[in-house]
Design a protein around this motif. Structure first.
Motif, PDB file in Angstrom:
ATOM      1  N   SER A  78       0.815  -1.219   0.000  1.00 40.59           N
ATOM      2  CA  SER A  78       0.000   0.000   0.000  1.00 40.59           C
ATOM      3  C   SER A  78       0.850   1.273   0.000  1.00 40.59           C
ATOM      4  O   SER A  78       0.496   2.245  -0.681  1.00 40.59           O
ATOM      5  N   THR A  79       1.976   1.278   0.692  1.00 41.49           N
ATOM      6  CA  THR A  79       2.836   2.461   0.721  1.00 41.49           C
ATOM      7  C   THR A  79       3.422   2.731  -0.662  1.00 41.49           C
ATOM      8  O   THR A  79       3.407   3.870  -1.147  1.00 41.49           O
ATOM      9  N   GLU A  80       3.918   1.699  -1.305  1.00 41.23           N
ATOM     10  CA  GLU A  80       4.496   1.868  -2.637  1.00 41.23           C
ATOM     11  C   GLU A  80       3.407   2.251  -3.648  1.00 41.23           C
ATOM     12  O   GLU A  80       3.621   3.102  -4.522  1.00 41.23           O
ATOM     13  N   HIS A  81       2.247   1.641  -3.519  1.00 42.86           N
ATOM     14  CA  HIS A  81       1.125   1.964  -4.407  1.00 42.86           C
ATOM     15  C   HIS A  81       0.753   3.441  -4.275  1.00 42.86           C
ATOM     16  O   HIS A  81       0.500   4.119  -5.280  1.00 42.86           O
ATOM     17  N   GLN A  82       0.732   3.959  -3.054  1.00 44.55           N
ATOM     18  CA  GLN A  82       0.427   5.380  -2.836  1.00 44.55           C
ATOM     19  C   GLN A  82       1.472   6.270  -3.494  1.00 44.55           C
ATOM     20  O   GLN A  82       1.135   7.285  -4.104  1.00 44.55           O
ATOM     21  N   ARG A  83       2.755   5.902  -3.393  1.00 42.00           N
ATOM     22  CA  ARG A  83       3.820   6.688  -4.040  1.00 42.00           C
ATOM     23  C   ARG A  83       3.651   6.668  -5.557  1.00 42.00           C
ATOM     24  O   ARG A  83       3.888   7.668  -6.238  1.00 42.00           O
ATOM     25  N   MET A  84       3.256   5.527  -6.116  1.00 40.68           N
ATOM     26  CA  MET A  84       3.012   5.443  -7.557  1.00 40.68           C
ATOM     27  C   MET A  84       1.891   6.392  -7.968  1.00 40.68           C
ATOM     28  O   MET A  84       1.987   7.076  -8.992  1.00 40.68           O
ATOM     29  N   ASN A  85       0.835   6.436  -7.163  1.00 36.57           N
ATOM     30  CA  ASN A  85      -0.286   7.324  -7.456  1.00 36.57           C
ATOM     31  C   ASN A  85       0.123   8.792  -7.351  1.00 36.57           C
ATOM     32  O   ASN A  85      -0.305   9.617  -8.166  1.00 36.57           O
ATOM     33  N   VAL A  86       0.952   9.114  -6.363  1.00 35.38           N
ATOM     34  CA  VAL A  86       1.452  10.490  -6.222  1.00 35.38           C
ATOM     35  C   VAL A  86       2.235  10.883  -7.471  1.00 35.38           C
ATOM     36  O   VAL A  86       2.058  11.977  -8.016  1.00 35.38           O
ATOM     37  N   MET A  87       3.096   9.986  -7.944  1.00 39.80           N
ATOM     38  CA  MET A  87       3.888  10.275  -9.135  1.00 39.80           C
ATOM     39  C   MET A  87       2.977  10.475 -10.348  1.00 39.80           C
ATOM     40  O   MET A  87       3.130  11.441 -11.104  1.00 39.80           O
ATOM     41  N   GLU A  88       2.023   9.575 -10.542  1.00 46.30           N
ATOM     42  CA  GLU A  88       1.120   9.685 -11.697  1.00 46.30           C
ATOM     43  C   GLU A  88       0.324  10.979 -11.638  1.00 46.30           C
ATOM     44  O   GLU A  88       0.172  11.673 -12.652  1.00 46.30           O
ATOM     45  N   ASP A  89      -0.167  11.327 -10.458  1.00 43.32           N
ATOM     46  CA  ASP A  89      -0.932  12.564 -10.304  1.00 43.32           C
ATOM     47  C   ASP A  89      -0.072  13.799 -10.588  1.00 43.32           C
ATOM     48  O   ASP A  89      -0.561  14.781 -11.145  1.00 43.32           O
ATOM     49  N   ALA A  90       1.197  13.754 -10.215  1.00 47.92           N
ATOM     50  CA  ALA A  90       2.103  14.887 -10.471  1.00 47.92           C
ATOM     51  C   ALA A  90       2.407  15.028 -11.957  1.00 47.92           C
ATOM     52  O   ALA A  90       2.594  16.139 -12.460  1.00 47.92           O
ATOM     53  N   MET A  91       2.455  13.914 -12.670  1.00 50.69           N
ATOM     54  CA  MET A  91       2.804  13.943 -14.089  1.00 50.69           C
ATOM     55  C   MET A  91       1.651  14.421 -14.967  1.00 50.69           C
ATOM     56  O   MET A  91       1.882  15.092 -15.976  1.00 50.69           O
ATOM     57  N   GLU A  92       0.429  14.077 -14.615  1.00 53.80           N
ATOM     58  CA  GLU A  92      -0.707  14.341 -15.501  1.00 53.80           C
ATOM     59  C   GLU A  92      -0.806  15.786 -15.983  1.00 53.80           C
ATOM     60  O   GLU A  92      -0.864  16.020 -17.195  1.00 53.80           O
ATOM     61  N   PRO A  93      -0.830  16.791 -15.097  1.00 48.25           N
ATOM     62  CA  PRO A  93      -1.018  18.153 -15.609  1.00 48.25           C
ATOM     63  C   PRO A  93       0.152  18.657 -16.459  1.00 48.25           C
ATOM     64  O   PRO A  93      -0.053  19.450 -17.373  1.00 48.25           O
ATOM     65  N   VAL A  94       1.338  18.184 -16.190  1.00 43.99           N
ATOM     66  CA  VAL A  94       2.520  18.660 -16.909  1.00 43.99           C
ATOM     67  C   VAL A  94       2.702  17.945 -18.246  1.00 43.99           C
ATOM     68  O   VAL A  94       3.111  18.548 -19.235  1.00 43.99           O
ATOM     69  N   LEU A  95       2.366  16.663 -18.289  1.00 41.79           N
ATOM     70  CA  LEU A  95       2.576  15.884 -19.505  1.00 41.79           C
ATOM     71  C   LEU A  95       1.364  15.871 -20.436  1.00 41.79           C
ATOM     72  O   LEU A  95       1.518  15.825 -21.651  1.00 41.79           O
ATOM     73  N   GLU A  96       0.163  15.896 -19.886  1.00 39.82           N
ATOM     74  CA  GLU A  96      -1.020  15.594 -20.695  1.00 39.82           C
ATOM     75  C   GLU A  96      -1.983  16.736 -20.983  1.00 39.82           C
ATOM     76  O   GLU A  96      -2.629  16.740 -22.037  1.00 39.82           O
ATOM     77  N   ASN A  97      -2.151  17.656 -20.066  1.00 39.11           N
ATOM     78  CA  ASN A  97      -3.263  18.598 -20.173  1.00 39.11           C
ATOM     79  C   ASN A  97      -3.282  19.453 -21.429  1.00 39.11           C
ATOM     80  O   ASN A  97      -4.337  19.888 -21.859  1.00 39.11           O
ATOM     81  N   ASP A  98      -2.145  19.726 -22.046  1.00 41.04           N
ATOM     82  CA  ASP A  98      -2.134  20.558 -23.255  1.00 41.04           C
ATOM     83  C   ASP A  98      -2.066  19.732 -24.539  1.00 41.04           C
ATOM     84  O   ASP A  98      -1.828  20.265 -25.612  1.00 41.04           O
ATOM     85  N   GLY A  99      -2.261  18.413 -24.423  1.00 45.78           N
ATOM     86  CA  GLY A  99      -2.247  17.551 -25.604  1.00 45.78           C
ATOM     87  C   GLY A  99      -0.854  17.155 -26.054  1.00 45.78           C
ATOM     88  O   GLY A  99      -0.692  16.555 -27.111  1.00 45.78           O
ATOM     89  N   PHE A 100       0.170  17.466 -25.250  1.00 46.91           N
ATOM     90  CA  PHE A 100       1.538  17.115 -25.619  1.00 46.91           C
ATOM     91  C   PHE A 100       1.740  15.601 -25.635  1.00 46.91           C
ATOM     92  O   PHE A 100       2.415  15.051 -26.490  1.00 46.91           O
ATOM     93  N   SER A 101       1.172  14.914 -24.651  1.00 46.43           N
ATOM     94  CA  SER A 101       1.320  13.459 -24.586  1.00 46.43           C
ATOM     95  C   SER A 101       0.027  12.839 -24.076  1.00 46.43           C
ATOM     96  O   SER A 101      -0.848  13.526 -23.559  1.00 46.43           O
ATOM     97  N   THR A 102      -0.047  11.522 -24.230  1.00 37.93           N
ATOM     98  CA  THR A 102      -1.220  10.768 -23.798  1.00 37.93           C
ATOM     99  C   THR A 102      -0.760   9.538 -23.034  1.00 37.93           C
ATOM    100  O   THR A 102       0.069   8.777 -23.522  1.00 37.93           O
TER     101      THR A 102
END
Length: 163
Positions: A78-102
């Motif tokens: 559960s601790t590692e899973h939470q860290r994975m989710n934190v990383m994914e959540d941090a990446m989404e607005p920077v990588l995806e929101n402007d259509g740069f990546s999917t």
């Protein structure tokens, strides 16, 4: 995933969820695969349908972020899973929101989580990834990139999903 390991896996469609993670509406689905040699499950989350205005050819570079971990069950604790989710959540607005990546596919199981992105540029994705994760404790990821203008890896996966 190699041809050999695909033979030992069975995919089952579980759910589809409509989400808007980029400028283009997407439908996400989740499937599982069971490795017959050890009974372990791998969970796949992937885009099953893209919005009508989405243009895959604008994102010709495949980037896989791989996070290896150790677990008796093959799933992160559960601790590692939470860290994975934190990383994914941090990446989404920077990588995806402007259509740069999917983010097209996420797999978790057999002591490995992989995020498969398709992006406009490898160099720019790495810059954005560093920006997204700056100021945070280091994440144990490896980055693998390749040209995949036809989204061949994604298509091979999607074609292998049994509905």
């Amino acid at each position: 995933m190699g041809k050999q390991s695909m033979k030992h896996l069975i995919l089952f469609a579980l759910a589809a969820i409509a989400m808007s993670t980029t400028a283009f509406a997407q439908t996400w689905a989740t499937v599982t695969s069971t490795n017959h040699s050890n009974g372990r499950v791998i969970i796949f989350r992937y885009i099953s349908e893209f919005g009508p205005s989405f243009n895959r050819s604008s994102q010709p570079v495949r980037v896989i972020l791989a996070w290896k971990y150790q677990s008796v069950s093959g799933m992160p604790d559960s601790t590692e899973h939470q860290r994975m989710n934190v990383m994914e959540d941090a990446m989404e607005p920077v990588l995806e929101n402007d259509g740069f990546s999917t983010l097209a596919l996420v797999s978790t199981g057999e002591n490995l989580r992989e995020w498969t992105y398709y992006a406009k540029s490898e160099a720019e994705l790495l810059v954005r990834l560093n920006k997204a994760l700056a100021g945070r404790a280091a994440f144990p990821i490896e980055v693998h990139t390749a040209a995949d203008p036809k989204w061949s890896m994604y298509e091979k996966f999607k074609t292998g999903v049994q509905k």
